[in-house]
Design an enzyme around this catalytic site. Structure first.
Site, PDB file in Angstrom:
ATOM      1  N   ASP A  42      78.996  72.549 -63.169  1.00 26.93           N
ATOM      2  CA  ASP A  42      78.024  73.803 -62.808  1.00 26.93           C
ATOM      3  C   ASP A  42      76.786  73.843 -63.737  1.00 26.93           C
ATOM      4  O   ASP A  42      76.812  72.911 -64.667  1.00 26.93           O
ATOM      5  CB  ASP A  42      78.986  75.308 -63.121  1.00 26.93           C
ATOM      6  CG  ASP A  42      78.372  76.129 -62.228  1.00 26.93           C
ATOM      7  OD1 ASP A  42      77.263  76.210 -61.949  1.00 26.93           O
ATOM      8  OD2 ASP A  42      79.042  77.337 -62.063  1.00 26.93           O
ATOM      9  N   GLU A  85      76.402  87.078 -60.547  1.00 22.16           N
ATOM     10  CA  GLU A  85      76.918  86.363 -61.745  1.00 22.16           C
ATOM     11  C   GLU A  85      76.774  87.269 -63.011  1.00 22.16           C
ATOM     12  O   GLU A  85      76.882  88.571 -62.687  1.00 22.16           O
ATOM     13  CB  GLU A  85      76.109  85.015 -61.941  1.00 22.16           C
ATOM     14  CG  GLU A  85      76.239  84.130 -60.635  1.00 22.16           C
ATOM     15  CD  GLU A  85      75.823  82.803 -61.450  1.00 22.16           C
ATOM     16  OE1 GLU A  85      75.924  82.412 -62.257  1.00 22.16           O
ATOM     17  OE2 GLU A  85      75.103  82.372 -60.360  1.00 22.16           O
TER      18      GLU A  85
HETATM   19  C1  BGC Z   1      76.806  79.145 -60.366  1.00 21.84           C
HETATM   20  C2  BGC Z   1      77.288  78.333 -59.036  1.00 21.84           C
HETATM   21  C3  BGC Z   1      75.922  77.871 -58.352  1.00 21.84           C
HETATM   22  C4  BGC Z   1      75.217  77.405 -59.300  1.00 21.84           C
HETATM   23  C5  BGC Z   1      73.569  76.658 -58.658  1.00 21.84           C
HETATM   24  C6  BGC Z   1      75.796  78.740 -61.061  1.00 21.84           C
HETATM   25  O1  BGC Z   1      75.245  79.687 -61.757  1.00 21.84           O
HETATM   26  O2  BGC Z   1      77.978  79.624 -60.950  1.00 21.84           O
HETATM   27  O3  BGC Z   1      78.263  79.098 -58.454  1.00 21.84           O
HETATM   28  O4  BGC Z   1      76.335  77.117 -57.328  1.00 21.84           O
HETATM   29  O5  BGC Z   1      74.605  77.991 -60.294  1.00 21.84           O
HETATM   30  O6  BGC Z   1      73.060  77.541 -58.187  1.00 21.84           O
END
Ligand code: BGC
Length: 754
Positions: free
Chosen positions: A303, A513
């Site tokens: 990630d 998030e």
């Molecule tokens: C998230 C992921 C995402 C990635 C790319 C991260 O901050 O946890 O779920 O796929 O960013 O955007």
């Protein structure tokens, strides 16, 4: 005779198609081997490097957001970067994506070995970052439909729309469980149940990938976030979870296993830590379970910045170089770096210093190249312009509306207050009434989903949809409050006095998030206050909850006439809500999570027996699986195929469902199962099957569920999957039956290799 002929034919076709699959796999292996043998170490490490598009774009000035060709050349020609992700800041049109991907692949085609770049993108509820895409209800809502066919259709539509943009790889589905309702990513999950998440995720993958990810309208999916991200102790994003191994095996791993079995060729690591081990350093999970036990053939991508985080955030190593070594050796094949060449440089140095062996590099690169071959990128890395004609088609839109309607759950309907008559005057109020973004949540057009000005102009928010349904002249709108403060609440009260009913749209604003962290599940005071003020007028109030997680609304449940737990029903959510409110659609959603009654009493439906004994009361606001309809479904004739089975047999359960009301509708029929005695404390019941059916008034259908041996098993005291013979109870609605599993006292289920 005819039957024998047909089954022989089916068998022949099946073995022919598996023979084709095997020969394709052999061919791809050969291609990978040949290519790998021609690659330099630098080219290999480049394949393991993924950059964000921002890293190769102008960050400011008149060309801000456009590709900086110098940086792109440097990335691909000098550093051999194999993958790019993301969007600069908001969605692009299909044409702009096509231009962008073409420019990237043009550069890739200038490299010595012409290895195409694999572009990856988040596609959480549709093609998040392509303008005008079909944006479905968020995953939590899709789970509330309990309709796997909708997930399959969503997968197919999203794949087409992402591929039309020239992108072959999506970071979805999210197979982690949503068992901590405070967590800001609850709406990205399929809810709290492992079996539900497994079935929903697998159906989505089936739709998105079909039989061949190389087909022009299919994509490679990415299971995320492996594993245990969704249970933060403090409820905050990317913080620590404690998940004992037995629980990991029992609840958290099965959805990922189901995703691997459904053919997902990539997996993203868990940004957070479980039991003190950051997800990207967990060899046991990333290598032993994933590859050795499940025989996963694809690759693991990190990630965002999570390899570096092993050093900067988790401090489990004393240098960024060591972080790279630990992660790569744990099993991370590709690093979402995302903005520089640190990973590339460190890994190169590590290999040269013999601190990371060459076999591991070859292994990681082979896994990545295999997916590129399977996607057909070596044959044609460029966007398929033909697909644009099928982008956001009317039939995709009608699937979306169907999904939105099925995803909204009616949780209260006092004296059949809903549906409302179309000949009434209503007051529409609340912070979420006049907003498209509030129905969509994060990962919509932008990461946070809050750029309302970029939203499509042809979609209706709840207020507009209600106006369209019963005529503007019959709708008064007063917002009354924002999310957390009262505004024109007195005007709302005054307007309520002239209305026949109040439709109050409350909940949360968009987030994704960490920015979505909260300290309390309670609905902010101002919204509760507005609801109470409106209820005090004596006018009937219908609550429409638009929210990414179940905010506690206990103080206003009693005073309302009806409540729709709408969560995030997506771009067609307004129309779906109006259809349900005024009886043009019959609600059929069921809660995929237990809705809490109190801020500090967070339950799951599959709790242990202690939660309901010795004075303890299991008392959520609404239970998992709960949901009302405008009609009445009656269950009868619950039958078993056998009263006794051995631990290798299937049990087949059937139930007759009758629409005993006067409105046609769909019913999610849920089968629960529990075992009387087990060597470990266990839930009274767990979801063991579900099916969604449509019934006209008076119509009946028999629904059949097959319980496979694996479903009889559980993780025993010694952390092994076992079947304990004994008595099992199955139930549908109020009906229940018991059957016996006979056999050795405790049988291992498939050994530990499963
Ligand atoms: C998230 C992921 C995402 C990635 C790319 C991260 O901050 O946890 O779920 O796929 O960013 O955007």
């Amino acid at each position: 005779m005819r039957r024998i002929y047909i089954s022989t034919l089916v068998l022949l076709m099946f073995s022919a198609s598996s023979a084709v699959a095997a020969s394709n796999a052999r061919r791809v292996n050969e291609e990978v081997k040949t290519l790998l043998s021609r690659m330099t170490l630098e080219e290999k490490i480049g394949q393991m490097t993924q950059l964000t598009i921002q890293a190769v774009s102008y960050a400011k000035g008149p060309d801000k957001g456009k590709i900086d060709m110098k940086k792109l050349d440097e990335a691909i020609l000098k550093y051999h970067v194999g993958s790019i992700l993301n969007v600069f800041d908001s969605s692009l049109s299909v044409q702009s994506w096509n231009t962008l991907i073409t420019r990237i692949q043009d550069v890739a085609m200038k490299t010595r070995l012409k290895i195409p770049v694999i572009y990856g993108i988040d596609a959480i509820h549709g093609a998040t970052y392509t303008k005008g895409a079909t944006l479905f209800p968020q995953p939590l809502n899709m789970a509330a439909t309990f309709d796997t066919t909708l997930l399959k259709r969503e997968g197919a539509i999203t794949a087409l729309e992402v591929r039309a943009s020239g992108i072959p790889w999506i970071f979805y589905p999210l197979m982690g469980l949503g068992r901590q309702p405070l967590w800001s990513r609850i709406y990205e999950t399929f809810g709290e149940d492992s079996y539900l998440a497994s079935r929903m995720g697998a159906s989505y993958i089936e739709g998105a990938q079909g039989d061949d990810i190389g087909a022009p309208d299919k994509v490679a999916t990415c299971l995320k976030h492996y594993v245990g991200y969704g249970l933060p102790l403090d409820g905050k994003d990317r913080t620590e979870a404690w998940i004992p191994w037995r629980m990991m095996e029992q609840y958290y791993l099965p959805p990922f296993k189901a995703g691997v079995e459904a053919g997902a060729p990539t997996i993203m690591g868990n940004s957070a830590e479980v039991n003190g081990i950051p997800g990207h350093a967990n060899y046991r999970l990333l290598t032993q379970v994933l590859h050795k036990r499940w025989h996963f053939k694809g690759f693991v991508v990190s990630d965002w910045g999570d390899i570096e985080n092993l050093y900067t955030k988790y401090r489990i190593v004393s240098s960024p170089e060591e972080a790279v070594r630990i992660a790569v050796m744990a099993g991370v094949d590709m690093s979402m770096v995302p903005s520089d060449y640190s990973f590339y440089n460190y890994l190169l140095a590590l290999v040269k210093a013999h601190k990371v062996p060459m076999w591991r590099i070859n292994q990681a690169v082979s896994r990545i190249l295999r997916v590129k071959f399977e996607l057909g990128l070596f044959k044609n890395p460029f966007p398929d312009k033909e697909l644009a004609a099928r982008f956001a088609s009317p039939s995709s839109d009608s699937t979306n509306l169907e999904a939105a309607e099925e995803s909204i759950t009616l949780v209260k309907n006092e004296n059949h207050f809903l549906p409302l008559s179309k000949n009434i005057k209503v007051l529409v109020a609340g912070p979420n009434a006049d907003d498209l973004s509030a129905m969509n949540g994060g990962w919509t057009i932008t990461w946070q989903g809050n750029a309302e000005n970029l939203y499509p102009k042809n979609k209706l928010n709840p207020l507009q949809a209600i106006q369209a349904k019963i005529g503007k002249q019959n709708v008064t709108y007063v917002q009354g409050c924002t999310y957390d403060s009262l505004t024109d609440a007195d005007s709302a009260v005054a307007a309520a006095k002239h209305a026949d009913a109040v439709i109050l749209c409350l909940g949360e604003h968009t987030y994704a998030e960490t920015p979505g962290n909260i300290n309390s599940l309670a609905l902010p005071w101002a919204q509760t206050k507005l609801a109470k003020m409106l209820m005090a007028t004596g006018k009937p109030v219908v609550l429409v909850m638009l929210e990414g997680r179940p905010r506690v609304i206990n103080p206003i449940v009693g005073g309302s006439k009806a409540i729709l737990a709408a969560f995030l029903p997506g771009m067609d959510g307004g129309e779906a809500l109006a259809n349900i409110l005024f009886g043009d659609a019959n609600p059929s959603g069921r809660l995929p999570i237990t809705y809490p009654r109190y801020d500090d009493a967070l339950y799951h439906y599959d709790h242990g027996r202690a939660s309901v004994m010795g004075g303890n009361v299991y008392d959520p606001q609404w239970n998992f699986g709960y949901g009302l309809s405008y009609t009445t479904f009656k269950y009868s004739d619950l039958r078993l195929s056998k009263e006794k089975i051995n631990e290798r047999e299937n049990e087949v359960v059937t139930v007759k469902v009758t629409n005993a009301g006067s409105m046609a509708g769909k019913d999610a029929v849920l089968l629960y199962m529990g075992e009387k005695v087990r060597q470990v404390s266990h839930p009274v019941k767990q979801l063991a099957g579900f099916g969604k059916i449509y019934l006209e008034p008076g119509q009946s259908k028999v629904v059949s569920f097959t319980i496979a041996p694996e479903q009889l098993s559980f993780i025993g005291i010694s952390n092994k999957r076992i079947i304990q013979p004994g008595s099992f109870k199955v139930s549908v609605g109020d009906l229940s039956r018991e059957f016996e599993v006979v056999g050795p006292r405790v049988g291992f289920f498939g050994g530990f290799s499963r």
